[in-house]
Design a protein around this motif. Structure first.
Motif, PDB file in Angstrom:
ATOM      1  N   VAL A 529      78.457  34.322  51.338  1.00  0.00           N
ATOM      2  CA  VAL A 529      77.942  34.067  52.800  1.00  0.00           C
ATOM      3  C   VAL A 529      78.814  32.894  53.191  1.00  0.00           C
ATOM      4  N   VAL A 530      79.484  32.759  54.407  1.00  0.00           N
ATOM      5  CA  VAL A 530      80.201  31.734  54.717  1.00  0.00           C
ATOM      6  C   VAL A 530      79.574  31.270  55.968  1.00  0.00           C
ATOM      7  N   ASP A 531      78.988  30.057  55.988  1.00  0.00           N
ATOM      8  CA  ASP A 531      78.492  29.408  57.251  1.00  0.00           C
ATOM      9  C   ASP A 531      79.625  28.900  58.103  1.00  0.00           C
ATOM     10  N   CYS A 532      80.089  29.668  59.315  1.00  0.00           N
ATOM     11  CA  CYS A 532      81.276  29.102  59.828  1.00  0.00           C
ATOM     12  C   CYS A 532      80.952  28.639  61.323  1.00  0.00           C
ATOM     13  N   ASP A 533      79.624  28.404  61.556  1.00  0.00           N
ATOM     14  CA  ASP A 533      78.892  27.609  62.729  1.00  0.00           C
ATOM     15  C   ASP A 533      79.059  26.134  62.501  1.00  0.00           C
ATOM     16  N   LEU A 534      80.122  25.782  62.733  1.00  0.00           N
ATOM     17  CA  LEU A 534      80.060  24.176  62.274  1.00  0.00           C
ATOM     18  C   LEU A 534      79.360  23.326  63.212  1.00  0.00           C
ATOM     19  N   ARG A 535      79.227  23.699  64.382  1.00  0.00           N
ATOM     20  CA  ARG A 535      78.700  22.725  65.338  1.00  0.00           C
ATOM     21  C   ARG A 535      76.978  22.800  65.070  1.00  0.00           C
ATOM     22  N   ARG A 536      76.525  24.043  64.995  1.00  0.00           N
ATOM     23  CA  ARG A 536      74.957  24.132  64.553  1.00  0.00           C
ATOM     24  C   ARG A 536      74.715  24.942  63.461  1.00  0.00           C
ATOM     25  N   PRO A 537      75.171  24.505  62.297  1.00  0.00           N
ATOM     26  CA  PRO A 537      74.846  25.351  61.059  1.00  0.00           C
ATOM     27  C   PRO A 537      73.376  25.422  60.716  1.00  0.00           C
ATOM     28  N   SER A 538      73.151  26.908  60.178  1.00  0.00           N
ATOM     29  CA  SER A 538      71.771  27.045  59.834  1.00  0.00           C
ATOM     30  C   SER A 538      71.730  27.647  58.427  1.00  0.00           C
ATOM     31  N   ASP A 611      78.970  33.714  59.197  1.00  0.00           N
ATOM     32  CA  ASP A 611      78.340  33.383  60.333  1.00  0.00           C
ATOM     33  C   ASP A 611      78.871  32.434  61.208  1.00  0.00           C
ATOM     34  N   SER A 612      79.023  32.931  62.394  1.00  0.00           N
ATOM     35  CA  SER A 612      79.783  32.343  63.435  1.00  0.00           C
ATOM     36  C   SER A 612      79.262  31.893  64.692  1.00  0.00           C
ATOM     37  N   PRO A 613      79.510  31.095  65.504  1.00  0.00           N
ATOM     38  CA  PRO A 613      78.492  30.577  66.777  1.00  0.00           C
ATOM     39  C   PRO A 613      78.737  31.688  67.536  1.00  0.00           C
ATOM     40  N   PRO A 614      77.891  31.603  68.772  1.00  0.00           N
ATOM     41  CA  PRO A 614      78.184  32.737  69.949  1.00  0.00           C
ATOM     42  C   PRO A 614      79.405  32.809  70.266  1.00  0.00           C
ATOM     43  N   LEU A 616      80.473  33.866  73.360  1.00  0.00           N
ATOM     44  CA  LEU A 616      80.823  33.237  74.674  1.00  0.00           C
ATOM     45  C   LEU A 616      80.612  32.017  74.868  1.00  0.00           C
ATOM     46  N   GLY A 617      80.226  31.215  73.680  1.00  0.00           N
ATOM     47  CA  GLY A 617      79.846  29.732  73.869  1.00  0.00           C
ATOM     48  C   GLY A 617      81.075  28.829  73.608  1.00  0.00           C
ATOM     49  N   VAL A 618      81.898  29.252  72.375  1.00  0.00           N
ATOM     50  CA  VAL A 618      82.901  28.476  71.970  1.00  0.00           C
ATOM     51  C   VAL A 618      83.972  29.500  71.489  1.00  0.00           C
ATOM     52  N   SER A 619      85.063  28.809  71.184  1.00  0.00           N
ATOM     53  CA  SER A 619      86.222  29.672  70.716  1.00  0.00           C
ATOM     54  C   SER A 619      86.235  30.040  69.173  1.00  0.00           C
ATOM     55  N   ASP A 620      85.248  29.349  68.416  1.00  0.00           N
ATOM     56  CA  ASP A 620      85.297  29.697  67.050  1.00  0.00           C
ATOM     57  C   ASP A 620      84.851  31.058  66.720  1.00  0.00           C
ATOM     58  N   GLY A 621      83.956  31.613  67.652  1.00  0.00           N
ATOM     59  CA  GLY A 621      83.556  33.070  67.530  1.00  0.00           C
ATOM     60  C   GLY A 621      84.664  34.126  67.622  1.00  0.00           C
ATOM     61  N   SER A 622      85.427  33.858  68.772  1.00  0.00           N
ATOM     62  CA  SER A 622      86.639  34.709  68.957  1.00  0.00           C
ATOM     63  C   SER A 622      87.671  34.861  67.976  1.00  0.00           C
ATOM     64  N   VAL A 623      87.951  33.466  67.279  1.00  0.00           N
ATOM     65  CA  VAL A 623      88.858  33.318  66.166  1.00  0.00           C
ATOM     66  C   VAL A 623      88.509  33.945  65.111  1.00  0.00           C
ATOM     67  N   LEU A 624      87.131  33.975  64.609  1.00  0.00           N
ATOM     68  CA  LEU A 624      86.579  34.567  63.443  1.00  0.00           C
ATOM     69  C   LEU A 624      86.670  36.424  63.657  1.00  0.00           C
ATOM     70  N   THR A 625      86.377  36.567  64.781  1.00  0.00           N
ATOM     71  CA  THR A 625      86.344  38.039  65.119  1.00  0.00           C
ATOM     72  C   THR A 625      87.990  38.769  65.017  1.00  0.00           C
ATOM     73  N   SER A 626      88.842  37.968  65.439  1.00  0.00           N
ATOM     74  CA  SER A 626      90.038  38.319  65.322  1.00  0.00           C
ATOM     75  C   SER A 626      90.532  38.623  63.885  1.00  0.00           C
ATOM     76  N   GLU A 627      89.865  37.717  62.961  1.00  0.00           N
ATOM     77  CA  GLU A 627      90.340  37.701  61.716  1.00  0.00           C
ATOM     78  C   GLU A 627      89.511  38.727  60.683  1.00  0.00           C
ATOM     79  N   MET A 628      88.453  39.233  61.385  1.00  0.00           N
ATOM     80  CA  MET A 628      87.538  40.084  60.345  1.00  0.00           C
ATOM     81  C   MET A 628      88.067  41.485  60.369  1.00  0.00           C
ATOM     82  N   ASP A 629      87.501  42.162  59.419  1.00  0.00           N
ATOM     83  CA  ASP A 629      87.603  43.550  59.078  1.00  0.00           C
ATOM     84  C   ASP A 629      86.445  44.230  60.097  1.00  0.00           C
TER      85      ASP A 629
END
Length: 726
Positions: A529-538, A611-614, A616-629
């Motif tokens: 499990v990799v927590d990629c929600d750097l702004r609001r990690p949980s 684990d990515s942020p929402p 629609l909130g930030v660009s991190d979610g789109s970046v991760l989605t593009s790299e995932m299988d």
């Protein structure tokens, strides 16, 4: 079959809406009930004093010299007319004066109110009701003082009765006075006729042994002439009577028709049939209006239509009676003309035989006719006087008002029942209105219809963090279903990296990912499990560890992958926390080091959850989605509108992500019974938990087998073997 299924579906939708919004419906119901209870508590207590009185139509008719029949005029709207009379100032003003209500209504020590204001108060406090199919009416008065309510009701009844007696006696006296004047006029006519006959008898020296008899000392010719004259006189009287009756019929209204027909000795079945129907219809209309129905209510309109029909029938019948009476008059006038011709011929014949007594015979005949009319009028006058004195009782009080023991208003049970019905209806209406405005995802069909994505699992509300629960938990089966469906819907056999995305925060994405990772590790997968929600990690909170060093340190080049990877108390489950987020490098996920990390962990683990942020909130979610299988969308039940979810799907497609399905999270099975079948394993699991025992392992069994592949217990979902939009 299709129509029946559609009806059942709609009914279940309505019932589900009621269950989901049960709290709102209950709140509205309680607010309405509390409001009704408080209002009822503060409403003044009114007592009802009631008098039962019988009202009768006026029992006299205009006296007619040409008719000996009597009867009572019948008005089908009589009772309703009396209701209106009881509310007039001619009745209520004397009551106000007698009881000094201008002071009573003003209150103790206050200045008397105007008489018109007292009249309005008294009129508003009255309650008038007819007793069906009788001449009885109930006169009720509401007041906070029970003694005053009874006193006012009794006074109204007495004043009304006295007024009716005065009006009836006045009309009777006036009619008899007019009749008496006519009798006196006729008496003077008889006296003058007697004087004229006596003068002629004396001047012509005629010997008449019986001057009061028409046939005395007359010749045969004279007797014949006299008979013709009598016939003409009788027929003329009949013609006059018919003419008078026709004139009266011309002035009649349809409501006065029955009594007039009795007076004129005319038997008409149509009138006798329609008038009672008109009376019943008018009484029913009055009752419905008092019960609260409006002027435009269908039943009121129907009754008025019936009244118009009965009025038209009576009017038509009145026209027929008029024509028949005119025909009788015409026949009588024709007969009178014929008799007059015969009498004229007889007179001419008698002229030849008589000379000196012709004038006397005429005068004598006229005298005798006038005398007969006078005698008939005097007899009828005396009869009318006797009848009116005996039969004069327009109103009778049968039950006087007594002091009421309990208030009649407000009717607390009826108020509360009405409030309960209104509260339920209002609550249900408000629930359906809010449901109509709510465009969030409510059912599995909503997801598949609007998003065109299969539902991989339904997660119920209140699922705990599974790694913190000792032993197995029934809710873990939902994640086993999710694990199996993800395995079956992999875009490629070697797909290992996965992220769970959502449109906004608070949809349960991180918790779902944590429980799914735990379930996969318990199923034999080597999971990271990799927590990629750097702004609001949980995730570090879920794993109950610190967040000092993690992914952010690796991306900045301060630590290696092995240094930031931590083992957990769960076998086969590792964890990389988010680390301290550097505000100056907000786009650090979109870097080569992140790509290198993804490629490396794919070779070391069976499944890697990011684990990515929402999205629609930030660009991190789109970046991760593009790299995932694989990408799984987490949708919280009944939260965000469908338009937002469609934007989430579009965002995944725009970056080239492989969206394999949807997890419907936080479903309240208590209210949304449509999902109970989806998680029916809970009951099965609980009921059979004690019965399950571990089977003995035989030699060689289970060895060398792939422990990572779970058994599929999920509902059937759509298999997607190619790299499509799913």
């Amino acid at each position: 079959m299709n129509d029946t299924s559609e009806v059942k579906l709609h009914f279940l939708d309505y019932w589900r809406t009621i269950r989901v919004r049960a709290g709102l419906i209950t709140l509205v119901f309680l607010l309405v009930m509390v409001t009704a209870g408080v209002t009822t508590y503060f409403l003044p207590r009114l007592y009802l004093g009631k008098v039962s009185m019988e009202v009768r139509p006026d029992n006299y008719k205009p006296v007619d010299l040409f008719s000996s029949t009597t009867g009572r005029t019948y008005d089908p709207q009589f009772v309703q007319t009396q209701f209106e009379i009881l509310r007039k100032s001619e009745i209520l003003n004397p009551v106000i004066d007698q009881l000094d209500l201008t002071k009573v209504f003003a209150g103790d020590g206050a200045k008397p109110i105007p008489k018109q204001q007292a009249f309005n108060i008294l009129n508003a406090s009255m309650k008038l009701e007819p007793v069906r199919n009788t001449g009885l009416i109930d006169i009720g008065v509401y007041n906070q003082d029970p003694d005053l309510a009874a006193n006012i009701a009794n006074t109204i009844a007495v004043v009304y009765r006295n007024r009716r007696l005065e009006d009836l006696q006045g009309a009777l006296d006036k009619a008899l006075s007019q009749f008496k004047d006519e009798v006196e006029k006729q008496r003077q006519v008889v006296i003058e006729a007697a004087k004229k006959a006596a003068a002629l008898r004396q001047s012509l020296q005629i010997i008449d042994p019986d001057p009061e008899s028409a046939s005395a000392s007359l010749s045969t010719t004279e007797r014949t002439e006299l008979r013709f004259q009598e016939s003409v006189t009788e027929q003329r009287t009949k013609v006059e009577q018919l003419r008078t009756e026709l004139a009266r019929i011309e002035q009649l209204k349809p409501e006065e028709l029955m009594e007039a027909l009795r007076t004129l000795n005319i038997d008409n079945q149509t009138v006798q049939k329609n008038l009672p129907l008109l009376q019943d219809s008018a009484a029913e209309e009055a009752r419905l209006l008092r019960s609260g129905l409006g002027e435009n209510h269908p039943r009121i309109k129907a009754l008025r239509g019936m009244n118009e029909t009965y009025h038209k029938n009576l009017s038509d019948e009145l026209g027929s009676i008029r024509r028949a009476q005119a025909t009788k008059l015409k026949i009588a006038e024709t007969l009178l003309a014929r008799l007059t011709e015969n009498a004229t011929a007889s007179t001419e014949e008698a002229i030849k035989t008589k000379s000196k007594n012709s004038d006397y015979v005429g005068a004598k005949t006229e005298y005798i006719e006038d005398k007969k009319i006078l005698e008939s009028a005097e007899m009828q006058y005396q009869t009318e006087r006797m009848k009116q004195k005996i039969d004069i009782d327009p109103a009778k009080i049968w039950s006087r008002a007594e002091r009421p023991l309990a208030p009649a208003k407000p009717d607390v049970p009826m108020y509360l029942i009405g409030a309960a019905i209104f509260g339920i209806i209002l609550g249900i209406a408000l629930a359906f209105f809010i449901e109509y405005l709510d465009t969030s995802v409510k059912t599995l069909d909503d997801v598949e219809r609007f998003l065109q994505i299969p539902v991989l699992a339904v997660i119920p509300r209140g699922v705990p963090i599974l790694m913190r629960i000792k032993g197995d938990h029934p809710d873990a089966e939902a994640y086993r279903i999710l694990r199996a469906n993800i395995e079956f819907n992999k875009p490629t056999p070697d797909a290992k990296t996965m992220t769970l995305i959502s449109g906004g925060p608070g949809e349960g994405k991180s918790t779902t990912l944590n429980n799914l990772a735990y379930t996969c590790s318990k199923g034999g997968y080597n999971v990271l499990v990799v927590d990629c929600d750097l702004r609001r990690p949980s995730q570090h909170l879920l794993f109950e560890t610190d967040n000092d060093r993690g992914l952010a340190d690796y991306l900045e080049g301060k630590a290696s992958i092995d240094a930031i990877t931590r083992t957990t108390k769960i076998d086969n489950l590792s964890f990389i926390p988010a680390g301290s987020f550097p505000t100056e490098n907000v786009g650090m996920l979109n870097s080569q080091r992140m790509t290198d990390l993804i490629q490396r962990v794919k070779t070391q683990y069976d499944l890697v959850f990011f684990d990515s942020p929402p999205i629609l909130g930030v660009s991190d979610g789109s970046v991760l989605t593009s790299e995932m299988d694989m990408t799984v969308m987490v949708v919280q039940h009944r939260r965000f509108p469908r338009a937002m979810l469609l934007r989430v799907k579009q965002a995944v497609h725009q970056v080239g992500g492989a969206l394999v399905g949807v997890v419907l999270n936080n479903v309240d099975k208590k209210h949304d019974e449509g999902y109970s079948y989806y998680n029916a394993y809970n009951e099965y699991y609980t009921a059979n938990r004690k019965e399950r025992r571990p089977a003995p392992v035989q030699a060689g069994q289970g060895q060398g087998q792939d422990q990572r592949r779970p058994v599929a217990v999920a509902p059937v979902v759509h298999k997607n073997d190619n790299n499509s939009d799913y």
